[in-house]
Enzyme design. Structure first.
Site, short mmCIF file in Angstrom:
data_model
loop_
_atom_site.label_atom_id
_atom_site.label_comp_id
_atom_site.label_asym_id
_atom_site.label_seq_id
_atom_site.Cartn_x
_atom_site.Cartn_y
_atom_site.Cartn_z
CB SER A 79 43.86 19.14 -10.21
OG SER A 79 43.01 18.12 -10.65
CE1 TYR A 125 39.87 22.61 -11.39
CE2 TYR A 125 40.29 20.37 -12.11
CZ TYR A 125 40.30 21.32 -11.12
OH TYR A 125 40.73 20.99 -9.87
CE LYS A 148 42.90 23.89 -9.72
NZ LYS A 148 43.01 24.47 -8.39
N1 UFG Z 1 30.33 9.41 -11.18
C1 UFG Z 1 29.15 8.71 -11.43
N2 UFG Z 1 27.98 9.32 -11.10
C2 UFG Z 1 27.92 10.59 -10.57
C3 UFG Z 1 29.13 11.28 -10.32
C4 UFG Z 1 30.32 10.66 -10.65
O1 UFG Z 1 29.17 7.59 -11.92
O2 UFG Z 1 26.80 11.09 -10.34
C5 UFG Z 1 31.61 8.76 -11.51
C6 UFG Z 1 32.41 9.51 -12.57
O3 UFG Z 1 32.03 9.14 -13.86
C7 UFG Z 1 33.84 9.08 -12.21
C8 UFG Z 1 33.80 8.90 -10.68
O4 UFG Z 1 32.42 8.75 -10.35
O5 UFG Z 1 34.11 7.85 -12.79
C9 UFG Z 1 34.35 10.10 -9.92
O6 UFG Z 1 33.73 11.27 -10.44
P1 UFG Z 1 33.86 12.69 -9.75
O7 UFG Z 1 33.01 13.63 -10.57
O8 UFG Z 1 33.57 12.59 -8.31
O9 UFG Z 1 35.40 13.03 -9.88
P2 UFG Z 1 36.37 13.11 -11.15
O10 UFG Z 1 37.25 11.90 -11.10
O11 UFG Z 1 35.64 13.35 -12.41
O12 UFG Z 1 37.18 14.44 -10.86
C10 UFG Z 1 37.72 14.72 -9.57
C11 UFG Z 1 37.62 16.21 -9.30
C12 UFG Z 1 38.50 16.98 -10.25
C13 UFG Z 1 39.90 16.41 -10.19
C14 UFG Z 1 39.91 14.92 -10.42
C15 UFG Z 1 41.30 14.38 -10.23
O13 UFG Z 1 36.26 16.65 -9.41
O14 UFG Z 1 38.52 18.34 -9.87
O15 UFG Z 1 39.05 14.30 -9.51
O16 UFG Z 1 41.35 12.99 -10.32
F1 UFG Z 1 40.65 17.00 -11.15
#
Ligand code: UFG
Length: 328
Positions: free
Chosen positions: A116, A140, A144
């Site tokens: 990841s 997490y 990894k």
């Molecule tokens: N976000 C919102 N509202 C929500 C959900 C997400 O604004 O309800 C935003 C988050 O703050 C972030 C973006 O959308 O800025 C993406 O969020 P995600 O939760 O979809 O994904 P992340 O970037 O936090 O994490 C994902 C995977 C991880 C991985 C990572 C690698 O969930 O397992 O990408 O970049 F490690």
């Protein structure tokens, strides 16, 4: 080759299993169905129910004789890992060691591992390449990274060759429409946005509007699961052909903000998608995107479905099949 896809009934795993099947490999799925779904297992795939936390289950599976395995059986909620690290230690870390030891016992020499971008932590420069320092900010991400290190030792000592694929933000659904299982309790932006478009949630909460980005919301690199899946097939060919392990980033190289993604989702679905800006979510980096130049060079990988419209439309097509939330 005979390939055991561990976690092959899950969201990413089912796309990966399909890609191996299409490439002509003999696929067996191993899954405990804790988040995987039987409906994600294809005709033509064998299925072994089992849990990576139980060495006996792995022994039984690997005794069937596999040339390679793909390991996608991990817990992946960043926030949860900071509250319940034990769960991540036992499943992600011990479970992976159980897999490696079962591989050694049964002479399976290749493993393709779902790593990841969470291994990098907050970016020190962009785009992120494979040489970027590794400073995971969540437990997490730490699991990894530790697994990548175990893999390197098993490569050195036991001649196991591995591909560690550092996914950026996996999104989208099978463009051929054959995979339609929804994730239970999704945590990621796109499925949550789809739930709002369906009216299953009242609104999308956008976490933070004061980041140092073009519109104040976080920028991420969304990459289609079918593109990721293809990279697994290419990686296995590489480690087999070159007899060399591989660590590569897999991203679309395009940074999209949360607001841009929300507006695109409104356009593609034709739905209003009410959204509200709320405070920042702990642990979010302002911008994260990859260079995938190394994956291109070594495994000939180029994303085909990772443009925003395909990411959203392939996901929306799946959600449109459901009248109501199957898990409500
Ligand atoms: N976000 C919102 N509202 C929500 C959900 C997400 O604004 O309800 C935003 C988050 O703050 C972030 C973006 O959308 O800025 C993406 O969020 P995600 O939760 O979809 O994904 P992340 O970037 O936090 O994490 C994902 C995977 C991880 C991985 C990572 C690698 O969930 O397992 O990408 O970049 F490690």
């Amino acid at each position: 080759m005979k390939v055991l896809v561990i976690g092959g009934a899950g969201y990413i795993g089912s796309h990966v299993a399909k890609a191996f099947l299409k490439a002509g490999h003999k696929v067996t799925v191993f899954d405990n169905l804790s988040s995987g779904l039987l409906m994600n297992i294809f005709d033509g795939e064998d299925f072994i129910p089992g849990d990576i936390r139980h060495p006996d289950d792995l022994d039984r599976a690997f005794s069937r004789g596999f040339d390679a395995c793909v390991h996608l059986a991990a817990f992946k909620a960043v926030g949860e890992s900071m509250v319940q690290p034990e769960k991540y230690s036992v499943n992600n870390i011990s479970g992976t060691l159980n897999i490696l030891n079962a591989m050694c016992a049964h002479n399976c020499r290749y493993i393709v591992f779902s790593s990841s971008a969470a291994t990098f932590g907050s970016p020190q420069y962009l785009p992120i390449d494979e040489k970027h320092p590794l400073n995971p900010e969540s437990y997490y991400g730490f699991t990894k990274l530790e697994i990548e290190r175990f893999l390197a030792w098993y490569d050195k000592i036991k001649d196991i060759r591995f591909a560690a694929l550092r996914y950026f933000n996996a999104a989208g659904y099978d463009p051929e429409g054959e995979i339609i299982g929804l994730e239970r309790n999704p945590q990621n932006l796109l499925p949550i946005t789809m739930e709002v478009a369906k009216g299953w949630r009242k609104e999308l909460q956008i976490f933070g509007q004061d980041y140092d980005t073009r519109d104040g919301t976080c920028i991420r690199d969304y990459v289609h699961v079918s593109d990721l899946a293809e990279a697994h097939v290419n990686s296995l060919s590489y480690i087999d052909r070159e007899n060399k392990s591989l660590v590569v980033n897999l991203g679309s190289e395009v940074g999209i903000s949360v607001t841009e993604m929300t507006e695109a989702a409104r356009r593609v679905t034709g739905k209003e998608i009410p959204a509200r800006y709320v405070g920042r979510r702990a642990g979010d980096a302002s911008a994260l995107y990859a260079t995938s130049a190394l994956a291109k060079e070594l495994i000939g990988w180029a994303p085909r479905y990772s443009d925003v419209d395909t990411l959203i439309s392939s996901t929306w097509k799946v959600y449109q099949k459901y009248d109501k939330n199957p898990y409500a």
